[in-house]
Design an enzyme around this catalytic site. Structure first.
Site, mmCIF file in Angstrom:
data_model
loop_
_atom_site.group_PDB
_atom_site.id
_atom_site.type_symbol
_atom_site.label_atom_id
_atom_site.label_comp_id
_atom_site.label_asym_id
_atom_site.label_seq_id
_atom_site.Cartn_x
_atom_site.Cartn_y
_atom_site.Cartn_z
ATOM 1 N NE ARG A 153 -7.620 -0.052 10.836
ATOM 2 C CZ ARG A 153 -8.954 0.029 10.668
ATOM 3 N NH1 ARG A 153 -9.771 -0.630 11.459
ATOM 4 N NH2 ARG A 153 -9.447 0.757 9.690
ATOM 5 C CB CYS A 154 -6.584 6.688 14.557
ATOM 6 S SG CYS A 154 -6.264 6.750 12.815
ATOM 7 N NE ARG B 146 -3.309 2.206 3.112
ATOM 8 C CZ ARG B 146 -4.056 2.332 4.219
ATOM 9 N NH1 ARG B 146 -4.090 1.360 5.116
ATOM 10 N NH2 ARG B 146 -4.765 3.427 4.422
ATOM 11 C CG ASP C 84 9.104 19.169 23.954
ATOM 12 O OD1 ASP C 84 8.173 18.654 23.301
ATOM 13 O OD2 ASP C 84 9.019 19.471 25.156
ATOM 14 C CD GLU D 158 -4.726 9.814 11.498
ATOM 15 O OE1 GLU D 158 -5.238 8.927 12.210
ATOM 16 O OE2 GLU D 158 -3.903 9.582 10.600
ATOM 17 C CG ASN E 209 -1.409 2.918 14.077
ATOM 18 O OD1 ASN E 209 -0.656 3.784 13.633
ATOM 19 N ND2 ASN E 209 -2.699 3.099 14.228
ATOM 20 C CB THR F 259 2.381 13.414 21.615
ATOM 21 O OG1 THR F 259 2.268 12.225 22.365
ATOM 22 C CG2 THR F 259 3.762 14.002 21.768
ATOM 23 N NE ARG G 1 -4.488 6.018 7.136
ATOM 24 C CZ ARG G 1 -3.330 5.530 6.678
ATOM 25 N NH1 ARG G 1 -2.595 6.216 5.842
ATOM 26 N NH2 ARG G 1 -2.896 4.340 7.072
HETATM 27 O O1 G3H Z 1 -4.379 4.666 12.808
HETATM 28 C C1 G3H Z 1 -4.693 5.539 12.022
HETATM 29 C C2 G3H Z 1 -4.687 5.303 10.593
HETATM 30 O O2 G3H Z 1 -4.615 6.516 9.879
HETATM 31 C C3 G3H Z 1 -5.858 4.482 10.152
HETATM 32 O O3 G3H Z 1 -5.654 4.004 8.876
HETATM 33 O O4 G3H Z 1 -7.971 3.277 8.377
HETATM 34 O O5 G3H Z 1 -6.055 2.550 6.961
HETATM 35 O O6 G3H Z 1 -6.324 1.667 9.258
HETATM 36 P P1 G3H Z 1 -6.557 2.795 8.332
#
Ligand code: G3H
Length: 478
Positions: free
Chosen positions: A286-287, A105, A219, A253, A158, A237, A440
């Site tokens: 994952r966010c 990817r 920092d 993000e 991640n 952070t 994402r």
């Molecule tokens: O963890 C944050 C990522 O930007 C999520 O990406 O939706 O491809 O897992 P993803």
């Protein structure tokens, strides 16, 4: 010390003068697996100095040549997918297949970025003055996009490779130089990725990768006067960085508490499949993971059963075996998740599975009948634990979603597109997915969070634009 991975600057691999290293603990074995250099502030100064110099001539390098080098790096990255994926397995316990997917990817992202860059940077605007009141046609305005200078890229653990190239490639195609500070877990995968850019033959000093302790250089990097843009992905952070940073463009993000609203008319098999995939893939780290399911009471029993049937089929174990659920990244992360689980237990959530943990490995857990007084209703576990809140109206679901301090993505399952659109409009999140889990990708889609989930918008096109500034030249006729 021969087994400490070197950092990358001036087109070379270097040892830090600190003589110190940072250990990378394998989340599965919980033993030190790799070591990286603990760079000093003096080394950061030198890196930023050379990034500044290299950027000047890179900005003058023809756009098509910049694109050509990026295509080359993308191809090399894909060739190196196996060893890089191997690092991801050992450093962040990403399941083996997902680790390979991340690298592939990333190669695709770099190529797409090169293509998009030549298109959008290859054209400017031409404006005439007499459209604004009081003006004759005596001024011609030409616009183009110029680079910002030195871009500091800080990706999270991640996606140490993919979320690094999603910053590196737009920066480079736009004519910026790059200073990369990889996460500690994932640093060796990132160094290997940087090696691919090195092999592609980018000019010396244009790309650097500095490793070390956040407490020592964190920092110092983010507040450095030589940095002209920061692109950061991670947790809280980022909020601290945005408060301390100089007057420079920031792309942040941060966290998310992505809600999944399931209506009565939803395809429940589809919803269950997406909730399990969205909630538990890469163990929920994952966010954009589904972090709370808001389910209409009348269908909740049926849906929870369908989810549980799928949870029972998830494989749990080491990333080498390509298990679905693998150890979470650190012991402190596992302890944090456990804290949320214990709080929910104390406050009376229904445990659909027994809570089970061995080391950093936590078995997937669905918590039903979660109520707003439980921490898990609001905090992101970043682990394989998913709360279900039963709702009696759509409004209640939207209210819960909007009461969160996060606003990354959300999703809604219904067969009624009109309802879905209204709910999408009402949800205060950067993106709403209709009938699919949050994600994402594809990587050229805009990606952004509201509120504490971040600032700026990502995705290939938006990142290229964000890493440039508009420059105008006005021709004044006599
Ligand atoms: O963890 C944050 C990522 O930007 C999520 O990406 O939706 O491809 O897992 P993803």
């Amino acid at each position: 010390d021969g087994d400490v991975f070197k950092y990358y600057s001036q087109g070379q691999w270097n040892k830090s003068s600190s003589g110190k290293f940072v250990p990378i603990i394998n989340p599965t074995s919980r033993k030190t697996h790799f070591k990286v250099q603990a760079c000093t502030q003096e080394e950061v100064n030198r890196i930023i100095e050379s990034a500044k110099i290299a950027q000047k001539s890179w900005a003058k390098t023809p756009l098509w040549k910049r694109a050509e080098l990026l295509h080359k790096a993308a191809a090399i990255l894909k060739e190196h997918k196996a060893p890089i994926a191997e690092c991801l397995v050992k450093e962040i316990a990403k399941p083996a297949k997902d680790a390979v997917t991340e690298v592939v990817r990333s190669g695709d992202l770099v190529s797409y970025c090169a293509e998009e860059g030549v298109r959008i940077l290859g054209e400017g605007k031409f404006l005439v003055s007499d459209s604004f009141p009081g003006n004759e046609r005596t001024k011609y305005c030409l616009t183009s996009k110029i680079p910002l200078g030195v871009v500091l890229a800080i990706p999270p653990f991640n996606y140490p490779v993919n979320l690094a190239v999603s910053k590196i490639a737009p920066a480079l195609i736009a004519g910026n130089s790059i200073v990369l500070k990889p996460p500690t877990q994932g640093a060796v995968a990132a160094l290997h990725m940087v090696h691919c850019f090195h092999l592609a033959g980018f000019p010396e000093g244009l790309i650097s990768c500095v490793t070390g302790k956040g407490s020592e250089i964190g920092d110092f990097l983010t507040m450095h006067p030589g940095v002209n843009c920061i692109s950061f992905t991670g947790g809280d952070t980022g909020i601290a960085i945005s408060k301390k940073a100089a007057m420079i463009p920031l792309q942040m993000e941060l966290g998310g508490k992505d809600a999944c609203i399931v209506l009565e008319d939803a395809d429940l098999d589809l919803a269950a499949a997406n909730i399990v995939k969205g909630g538990f893939s890469y163990s929920g780290q994952r966010c954009t993971a589904v972090k709370v399911a808001l389910v209409m009471e009348s269908i909740a029993n049926t849906l929870v059963k369908k989810i549980n049937d799928k949870v029972a089929k998830l494989t749990v174990g080491p990333p080498e075996n390509d298990c679905d659920v693998t150890p979470v990244v650190t012991e402190s992360s596992a302890n944090f998740i456990e804290g949320l689980v214990m709080d929910a237990k104390k406050k009376g959530a229904t445990f659909c599975q027994e809570y089970k943990r061995e080391g950093n490995l936590i078995w997937p857990l669905l918590l039903d009948n979660v109520r707003p007084d439980m921490r898990i209703a609001w905090e992101e576990p970043f682990g394989p634990v998913l709360p279900v809140i039963r709702i009696s109206s759509v409004e209640e679901g939207i209210h819960h979603c909007n009461a969160s301090n996060f606003g990354l993505q959300g999703c809604v399952f219904t067969r009624d597109i009109n309802k879905a659109m209204l709910i999408s409009d009402a949800m205060e999140t950067g993106t709403v997915q209709i009938n699919s889990a949050p994600a994402r990708g594809p990587d050229h889609f805009p990606f952004q969070g509201l509120k504490d989930s971040g600032i700026g918008s990502q995705g290939i096109t938006n990142s290229i634009n964000m890493m440039t500034k508009v420059k105008t030249t006005v021709i004044n006729l006599p």
